[in-house]
Design a protein around this motif. Structure first.
Motif, PDB file in Angstrom:
ATOM      1  N   ALA A  84       5.845  24.380  22.330  1.00 51.70           N
ATOM      2  CA  ALA A  84       7.091  23.863  22.904  1.00 51.70           C
ATOM      3  C   ALA A  84       7.557  24.723  24.074  1.00 51.70           C
ATOM      4  O   ALA A  84       7.967  24.206  25.123  1.00 51.70           O
ATOM      5  N   ARG A  85       7.477  26.049  23.923  1.00 54.93           N
ATOM      6  CA  ARG A  85       7.930  26.975  24.967  1.00 54.93           C
ATOM      7  C   ARG A  85       7.172  26.771  26.275  1.00 54.93           C
ATOM      8  O   ARG A  85       7.759  26.609  27.340  1.00 54.93           O
ATOM      9  N   TRP A  86       5.830  26.786  26.170  1.00 54.05           N
ATOM     10  CA  TRP A  86       5.031  26.688  27.385  1.00 54.05           C
ATOM     11  C   TRP A  86       5.061  25.274  27.974  1.00 54.05           C
ATOM     12  O   TRP A  86       4.921  25.096  29.175  1.00 54.05           O
ATOM     13  N   GLY A  87       5.273  24.286  27.126  1.00 51.23           N
ATOM     14  CA  GLY A  87       5.436  22.930  27.639  1.00 51.23           C
ATOM     15  C   GLY A  87       6.635  22.828  28.571  1.00 51.23           C
ATOM     16  O   GLY A  87       6.569  22.190  29.629  1.00 51.23           O
ATOM     17  N   GLU A  88       7.735  23.476  28.200  1.00 46.56           N
ATOM     18  CA  GLU A  88       8.929  23.473  29.041  1.00 46.56           C
ATOM     19  C   GLU A  88       8.661  24.157  30.383  1.00 46.56           C
ATOM     20  O   GLU A  88       9.074  23.667  31.437  1.00 46.56           O
ATOM     21  N   VAL A  89       7.969  25.309  30.332  1.00 44.99           N
ATOM     22  CA  VAL A  89       7.676  26.045  31.569  1.00 44.99           C
ATOM     23  C   VAL A  89       6.749  25.239  32.476  1.00 44.99           C
ATOM     24  O   VAL A  89       6.952  25.160  33.694  1.00 44.99           O
ATOM     25  N   VAL A  90       5.725  24.635  31.888  1.00 43.07           N
ATOM     26  CA  VAL A  90       4.762  23.837  32.666  1.00 43.07           C
ATOM     27  C   VAL A  90       5.455  22.671  33.350  1.00 43.07           C
ATOM     28  O   VAL A  90       5.252  22.409  34.544  1.00 43.07           O
ATOM     29  N   ARG A  91       6.285  21.957  32.624  1.00 46.78           N
ATOM     30  CA  ARG A  91       6.974  20.800  33.205  1.00 46.78           C
ATOM     31  C   ARG A  91       7.962  21.215  34.284  1.00 46.78           C
ATOM     32  O   ARG A  91       8.063  20.563  35.336  1.00 46.78           O
ATOM     33  N   ALA A  92       8.670  22.320  34.056  1.00 51.06           N
ATOM     34  CA  ALA A  92       9.677  22.770  35.020  1.00 51.06           C
ATOM     35  C   ALA A  92       9.052  23.222  36.328  1.00 51.06           C
ATOM     36  O   ALA A  92       9.686  23.125  37.397  1.00 51.06           O
TER      37      ALA A  92
END
Length: 330
Positions: free
Chosen positions: A315-323
């Protein structure tokens, strides 16, 4: 009387389950394990994941009473090895030494990725390593905030390096950039941490984050300077290096981890047998010394704990990747 009636009834029930193909592999095969176990590594020999598998190999073999064979299947940023185990029979004889990159970052950075690493069965943590945020000695900043202010004074901004596009060292730097107000920073991807470190030392870029075991020799030699580590506690090998929370970044805490996983549907009794063996192996003094000498931390703990870490980082890295619209090299 009771034993003579219940025994045949139980045997008949098990036989019926076997006939229907419904018995778990543990019931069907008897004692586990009774043949060699393969641990798939989704990367070529020589990297941190391969190191984790090979350093624990003799301890696992001794604890399980069977040979443990390492099978390196590099390709697609670790996806090939992950897919191999996702498709394996859930009998405990094909396992994965998997790291955070293919299991929690690749699902977001590889366009069209069809496999779901979250379907793997967690067994236990093999080892983990804090990342260390480092700067070239020519950089005057001592804190991330000072670095952001300095970067804004540079006519063309600053560059940072990473092991590859979509790697943990890449997304960790993008996360840092977001946390310190998005100063002008451009990414330079490399084909591995080794080439990146050589250019870093040469001064071709200003800042980089990578696993403690990767940067440790260069820190000790004074070729780069540590700014912070991303773990929950200071690294014993670098006791003077503050953690992110001590540098004003309390939400910049994570590790590069490597865990042991099985295929989907791995029976709980096999998971427990493997987890017990893994915890036994990581407690061996010689194994712990080899892990800590690299700047890493020995693993252990429960299968559930590894599963929680995996889901949290996904979940954490998904947010960073999308942002930050991050894409893998492919």
């Amino acid at each position: 009387m009771t034993h003579s009636t219940q025994g045949p009834t139980r045997r008949g029930a098990v036989a019926g389950l076997l006939g229907l193909g419904l018995a778990s592999p543990a019931i069907a095969q008897g004692a586990y394990p009774n043949k060699p176990i393969t641990v798939v590594v989704g990367f070529p020999p020589g990297g941190q994941t391969d190191f984790a598998a090979r350093i624990l190999q003799p301890g696992l073999s001794a604890a399980l009473g069977q040979s443990v064979v390492i099978d390196n299947r590099g390709g697609a940023g670790g996806n090939l090895g992950t897919e191999t185990v996702l498709r394996a029979r859930p009998d405990g004889y094909t396992l994965l030494a998997g790291n955070a990159n293919p299991l929690t970052i690749n699902p977001h950075t590889f366009q069209g990725m069809t496999i779901d690493p979250l379907r793997l069965t967690p067994v236990g943590l093999m080892l983990q390593s804090s990342l260390i945020l480092c700067v070239h000695p020519s950089v005057p900043a001592k804190t991330p905030q000072e670095f952001a202010a300095w970067a804004r004074t540079q006519p063309n901004g600053v560059d940072y390096g990473s092991a590859s596009a979509g790697s943990l060292s890449h997304v960790a730097m993008e996360m840092l950039k977001n946390r310190i107000g998005n100063p002008p920073m451009e990414h330079i991807p490399y084909r591995g941490s080794g080439p990146a470190m050589q250019d870093f030392i040469a001064g071709r870029f200003s800042i980089m984050a990578d696993a403690a075991s990767v940067v440790a020799p260069f820190l000790r030699a004074g070729q780069i300077r540590g700014m912070l580590s991303t773990g929950a506690a200071r690294i014993p090998a670098f006791p003077d290096l503050p953690i992110a929370a001590e540098q004003g970044l309390p939400d910049y805490s994570f590790t590069a981890w490597i865990g042991l996983f099985g295929p989907p549907g791995l029976p709980p009794e096999i998971v427990q047998r493997l987890n017990t063996a893994l915890n036994t192996a990581v407690q061996e003094a010689s194994i712990r010394e080899k892990i800590t000498s690299q700047g890493d931390e020995p693993g252990g703990g429960t299968a559930d704990s590894l599963g929680e870490t995996m889901r949290r980082d996904h979940a954490r890295w998904g947010e960073v990747v999308r942002a930050n619209n991050i894409r893998a090299d492919g």
